[in-house]
Design an enzyme around this catalytic site. Sequence first.
Site, short mmCIF file in Angstrom:
data_model
loop_
_atom_site.label_atom_id
_atom_site.label_comp_id
_atom_site.label_asym_id
_atom_site.label_seq_id
_atom_site.Cartn_x
_atom_site.Cartn_y
_atom_site.Cartn_z
N LYS A 172 1.07 -1.10 -0.10
CA LYS A 172 -0.09 -0.01 0.21
C LYS A 172 0.99 1.29 0.19
O LYS A 172 2.02 1.23 0.78
CB LYS A 172 -0.78 -0.12 1.19
CG LYS A 172 -1.94 0.85 1.44
CD LYS A 172 -2.93 0.71 2.43
CE LYS A 172 -4.01 1.67 2.66
NZ LYS A 172 -4.84 1.58 3.99
N SER B 6 -9.62 1.81 2.68
CA SER B 6 -8.88 2.64 1.99
C SER B 6 -7.78 1.88 1.19
O SER B 6 -7.08 2.28 0.38
CB SER B 6 -7.99 3.70 2.89
OG SER B 6 -7.29 3.01 3.69
N SER C 103 -10.09 -0.44 6.75
CA SER C 103 -9.45 -0.46 5.64
C SER C 103 -8.87 -1.63 5.05
O SER C 103 -8.25 -1.53 3.85
CB SER C 103 -8.42 0.81 5.51
OG SER C 103 -9.24 1.82 5.78
#
Lengths: 469, 94
Positions: A77, A152, A176
Amino acid sequence: MPHPFRTIEETHNALKNGTLTVRALVDEYLAVITEKNPDINAYLEVFTDIDEQVSRAQTMFDNGTATMLTGIPVAMKDNMLIKGHVASASSKMLESYVASYDGTVARILKEHGAILIGRTNMDEFAMGSSTENSAFGRTKNPLDTSRVPGGSSGGAAAALAMGGALISLGSDTGGSIRQPAAFCDLVGMKPTYGTISRHGLIAMASSLDQIGPMTHTVRDAEILFEALSVHDPMEATSVPVEKRISTHTEKKKIGVPRKMISQEGLDPEILTAFEISLEKLKTQGYEIVDVDMPLSEHALAVYYILQPAEVSSNLARFDGIRFGLSEDGNTLLEVYEKSRGKGFGKEVRRRMILGAYILSHGYYDAYYAKALAVRSMIEKEFETLFEQVDMIATPTSPFLPFVAGEKVADPLAMYMSDFFAVPANIAGIPAISLPAGHAKNGLPIGLQLMAPLFEDKMLFTCGKTFLGE
Amino acid sequence: MDKNQVQGLAKLARVEMSDTETEALGHDLEHILSYVSNITAVAATGERNKLPSHRNQFAEDVVVNTTGEYRDDIIAAFPDSQDGFLKVKSILNQ
């Protein structure tokens, strides 16, 4: 999947006995990325040092020093620092920011010789539940490209689901990792707070953030967790191994908070799939009991008080002075205001203003101090519940993966995505989302299990049983 | 929440915001605050949960990296620099 699906263990064995080389393995994934990423936008960048990584990993196999993670393609990420690479948290503020050090998870993965393929798209500064808040375009759900992959960590989920990595690392502050896992038919796990180091993770809300694995199987998540859940002296909230103790005794009982689940807005197909999952767990030897979690129903409200407050504090460092986007102004104050006004997107600005309000004189007691007290009560509620049950089951998400654009107009509608997920962040307990069925139109549905502090292993054991691994 | 209040908060948060955005944000914030205010209904016992066993972590006061190890990378990230110094706006010339 266009290429043979493998688990970490199958891949490792093939690499070890020579039927597969690291080069061939990685090239398969790179080919998928070349074909699909322009449309899906899971990766913001594929790293340029993959050839060196492949060489190094192959050498580890050749000289017998390879571990289970050697040669395994990982998607990272975009909020995890890897030295020499851009880490932008999908924000214009950090669009060209190059990390000056390796975060701990990057360091550990490099030690294992894992292949860090690239950085994945996310909601800006991890604020969002759909990856639509990225400053660099939305990510499409590979299972239905008109829909969102969740957020996210939406890019990390999509990278996996499209076949562009074997494992992903995401971060979870209010669901997330788990919610995108549910939206993309994957396993996603948020470990106990303090087990995986946040050193090198761009901070969103420091008392809630955790890094965790996103994988196709529970065993793969477990392998990643075992490699990463070390004590880190560089990180003050990293719990020393000897303090990671649990006095929990297993009862083979799973609690279901019926009242919390029957809140308005739960998709009926998700409820049906949830009931089927509970029946399955019964056949697997678990007793299902009803429990009450009245305080956890307030967890989302507590979250949207504590998190924006912490966000407003953590994002104060982005001031256009030492790094990141810098806009000129007539005065120092103008440099701050213009840099931040230009560098931060709408949702980030919304939460920072909310945080400023919550922490301001006259409102601090009513909101922030009260939320801290309720947080303590939620922790205690879980503690008491876990005296009767081993784990608590809920659907991961109240909604099926929604169509892009559907929830952007109403921030609260978007925030509701994390209604079932946030209690685990508030209490610090571990939680996992497991693929648990599909809706009639084929969209995936996730089952969430929560366990007591430091009982991460219990989630892996139950998860493997549930999925028949 | 009126525009002035939001502008005041924007000032606190050091974020420049347009008038239209300030107004829209006022509505959003009212909406969100009315939801989170639900916790005022929770009867807090005032009793904090027991202290965690893991707290007040300190690091040893020793040097762990070599001098200048990160200097070049950090200077490279400066928006504006001169001779290895970070250039910033003057605050004393007014």
